[in-house]
Enzyme design. Structure first.
Site, mmCIF file in Angstrom:
data_model
loop_
_atom_site.group_PDB
_atom_site.id
_atom_site.type_symbol
_atom_site.label_atom_id
_atom_site.label_comp_id
_atom_site.label_asym_id
_atom_site.label_seq_id
_atom_site.Cartn_x
_atom_site.Cartn_y
_atom_site.Cartn_z
ATOM 1 N N GLN A 80 -7.654 0.005 3.656
ATOM 2 C CA GLN A 80 -8.460 -0.487 4.787
ATOM 3 C C GLN A 80 -9.892 -0.823 4.388
ATOM 4 O O GLN A 80 -10.592 -1.495 5.143
ATOM 5 C CB GLN A 80 -8.478 0.538 5.928
ATOM 6 C CG GLN A 80 -7.153 0.703 6.634
ATOM 7 C CD GLN A 80 -6.766 -0.507 7.488
ATOM 8 O OE1 GLN A 80 -7.576 -1.375 7.810
ATOM 9 N NE2 GLN A 80 -5.496 -0.580 7.857
ATOM 10 N N CYS A 139 4.891 5.315 16.902
ATOM 11 C CA CYS A 139 6.094 5.435 17.713
ATOM 12 C C CYS A 139 7.262 5.664 16.778
ATOM 13 O O CYS A 139 7.591 4.815 15.971
ATOM 14 C CB CYS A 139 6.297 4.157 18.511
ATOM 15 S SG CYS A 139 7.711 4.238 19.603
ATOM 16 N N HIS A 153 -1.813 -7.534 2.672
ATOM 17 C CA HIS A 153 -1.707 -8.048 4.052
ATOM 18 C C HIS A 153 -2.807 -7.554 4.981
ATOM 19 O O HIS A 153 -2.894 -7.981 6.126
ATOM 20 C CB HIS A 153 -0.315 -7.779 4.640
ATOM 21 C CG HIS A 153 -0.065 -6.379 5.110
ATOM 22 N ND1 HIS A 153 -0.170 -6.008 6.420
ATOM 23 C CD2 HIS A 153 0.316 -5.269 4.443
ATOM 24 C CE1 HIS A 153 0.146 -4.719 6.550
ATOM 25 N NE2 HIS A 153 0.431 -4.252 5.351
ATOM 26 N N GLY A 182 0.804 -1.213 0.000
ATOM 27 C CA GLY A 182 0.000 0.000 0.000
ATOM 28 C C GLY A 182 0.840 1.268 0.000
ATOM 29 O O GLY A 182 0.527 2.242 -0.698
ATOM 30 N N THR A 183 1.919 1.258 0.767
ATOM 31 C CA THR A 183 2.772 2.452 0.846
ATOM 32 C C THR A 183 3.358 2.775 -0.522
ATOM 33 O O THR A 183 3.348 3.926 -0.969
ATOM 34 C CB THR A 183 3.912 2.222 1.871
ATOM 35 O OG1 THR A 183 3.316 1.919 3.130
ATOM 36 C CG2 THR A 183 4.799 3.437 2.009
ATOM 37 N N THR A 232 11.558 -7.773 -11.227
ATOM 38 C CA THR A 232 11.031 -9.116 -11.487
ATOM 39 C C THR A 232 9.814 -9.388 -10.610
ATOM 40 O O THR A 232 9.840 -9.119 -9.407
ATOM 41 C CB THR A 232 12.135 -10.164 -11.218
ATOM 42 O OG1 THR A 232 13.232 -9.856 -12.072
ATOM 43 C CG2 THR A 232 11.652 -11.580 -11.482
HETATM 44 N N1 PLP Z 1 -2.913 3.004 3.638
HETATM 45 C C1 PLP Z 1 -3.645 2.662 4.707
HETATM 46 C C2 PLP Z 1 -4.998 3.265 4.893
HETATM 47 C C3 PLP Z 1 -3.147 1.746 5.635
HETATM 48 O O1 PLP Z 1 -3.887 1.425 6.710
HETATM 49 C C4 PLP Z 1 -1.859 1.192 5.422
HETATM 50 C C5 PLP Z 1 -1.265 0.252 6.409
HETATM 51 O O2 PLP Z 1 -1.320 0.451 7.607
HETATM 52 C C6 PLP Z 1 -1.140 1.573 4.286
HETATM 53 C C7 PLP Z 1 -1.704 2.474 3.417
HETATM 54 C C8 PLP Z 1 0.202 1.008 3.995
HETATM 55 O O3 PLP Z 1 0.119 -0.260 3.419
HETATM 56 P P1 PLP Z 1 1.360 -1.275 3.466
HETATM 57 O O4 PLP Z 1 1.510 -1.706 4.885
HETATM 58 O O5 PLP Z 1 0.961 -2.392 2.549
HETATM 59 O O6 PLP Z 1 2.551 -0.535 2.946
#
Ligand code: PLP
Length: 380
Positions: free
Chosen positions: A179, A323, A201, A71-72, A237
């Site tokens: 989410q 944190c 995940h 997600g990040t 890859t």
């Molecule tokens: N966006 C939201 C709303 C999330 O809750 C999270 C994870 O906590 C992320 C993005 C980041 O996803 P990832 O942990 O797969 O990088």
């Protein structure tokens, strides 16, 4: 002591059926999906099948799905990629104050690099302030980022109205649906979004894999350069087992989303009500919310200490706080909602999941009540 996990918004365990789908790939489908020989083509077929599954999950075409490292990365790729491809007259980015740090910190980094970044205010209920959004949108706005559902308080954002406002000004709409996925039905055409971030995940898939939906015709430049994978949109890859696991997780989530949502909502409401009645808890955020999430303040209690005491008592929950470098930062979400500092510092997030049972909920509530009582009595 039986440990109770109530932190499913942080991450979910791998569903055994997902593992089952991944194992044969890890064991024998080792080919590079870009290779033209039989080994490569077997891997390629699995990646493309997974892409179709993930695309169908959000109502997209498979060519609009780019697999990423989570997600990040998807949020970074969307924001940075759109800005890198933008015309000089449209370079302003609007981000909602309660979005995940994957969005807000990326936007802050872009601001330091010279971009024009404007934060959209939140209402006290956690919903994005649509009037503020409308006032800040202009013809220079490239993109509006408002998450589908919040990871801390669970509120479902008014994406329909955000899409209308953004598109009326010719801006792109980035929806972080990390989410929301698996908890709410998602459709990239209803409401129409241009970019959507997903992560495996959070829905019982493996860590380190996600997807970015990119509407056909949306101009973004790649974040990661190298080979021509993912149609030149994300080099590297392919992680075949991970995307196969992602697809398996998505299939499971689709299969029982409605009934599982009802079940979780019932359990979430039960623990919330009990803690409100017996531990003086106060709810943060309002409906509409995702069904598994509760954010509760316990007046007179330091959330950080409560989370640690609960860990010793075998209950895993979290604060909204992050944190960093040993310092506890108050939740940016609760702060943006305008909650008083004392309330922010006493807030705990409880998030339920597939393995949560009614017995666990009752036992967790009893342990939380006890821990809260001890802390209020100064008996820690
Ligand atoms: N966006 C939201 C709303 C999330 O809750 C999270 C994870 O906590 C992320 C993005 C980041 O996803 P990832 O942990 O797969 O990088």
């Amino acid at each position: 002591m039986e440990r109770i996990y109530l932190d499913f918004n942080a991450t979910t365990p791998l569903d055994p059926r997902v593992l089952e789908a991944m194992l044969p790939v890890l064991q024998s489908t080792f080919g590079n999906a870009s290779s033209i020989h039989w080994f490569g083509q077997r891997a390629r077929a699995l990646v493309e099948e997974a892409r179709e599954t993930v695309a169908a999950f959000v109502g997209a075409e498979s060519g609009e799905i780019v697999f990423t490292g989570g997600g990040t990365e998807s949020d970074n790729a969307a924001l940075r990629g759109a800005l890198a491809a933008a015309s000089p007259e449209r370079r302003k980015v609007l981000v909602s104050a309660t979005d995940h740090h994957a969005v807000t910190h990326t936007a802050e980094a872009l601001r330091r690099e010279g971009a024009s970044v404007v934060v959209i205010r939140s209402q006290t209920n956690g919903s994005v302030d649509l009037e503020d959004l409308a006032a800040k949108l202009d013809d220079a706005t490239l993109l509006v980022a408002v998450m589908a559902a919040n990871n801390e308080v669970g509120i479902v954002q008014p994406s329909e109205q955000v899409a209308q406002l953004a598109h009326a000004r010719g801006a792109l709409f980035l929806s972080d649906a990390v989410q929301a996925a698996g908890k709410l039905p998602l459709d990239v055409n209803d409401p129409p979004v241009d970019l959507m971030a997903l992560s495996a995940h959070k829905l019982y898939g493996p860590k380190g894999v996600g997807a970015l939906y990119v509407r056909r015709g949306t101009r973004i430049k790649p974040l990661i350069h190298g080979g021509g994978q993912e149609r030149n949109r994300r080099a590297g890859t392919e992680n075949v087992a991970a995307v196969v696991g992602f697809a398996a997780a998505v299939r499971l989530a689709s299969a029982d989303m409605a009934s599982e949502s009802r079940r979780l909502r019932g359990l979430r409401d039960r623990i919330e009500q009990r803690l409100v009645e017996r531990a003086g808890a106060e709810r943060n955020g309002e409906e509409p919310r995702v069904p598994n999430t509760a954010s509760l303040s316990f007046p007179g209690v330091e959330a950080e200490r409560l989370v640690m005491a609960l860990d010793l008592a075998g209950v895993a929950v979290s604060t909204g706080a992050a944190c960093s470098a040993g310092a506890i930062e108050p939740s940016h979400v609760l702060k943006a909602m305008g909650l008083p500092p004392a309330r922010v510092q006493s807030s705990v997030r409880i998030s339920l999941g597939r393995s949560t049972t009614p017995d666990e909920i009752d036992e967790a509530a009893a342990r939380i009540e006890k821990a809260v009582e001890r802390q209020r009595g100064g008996n820690v």
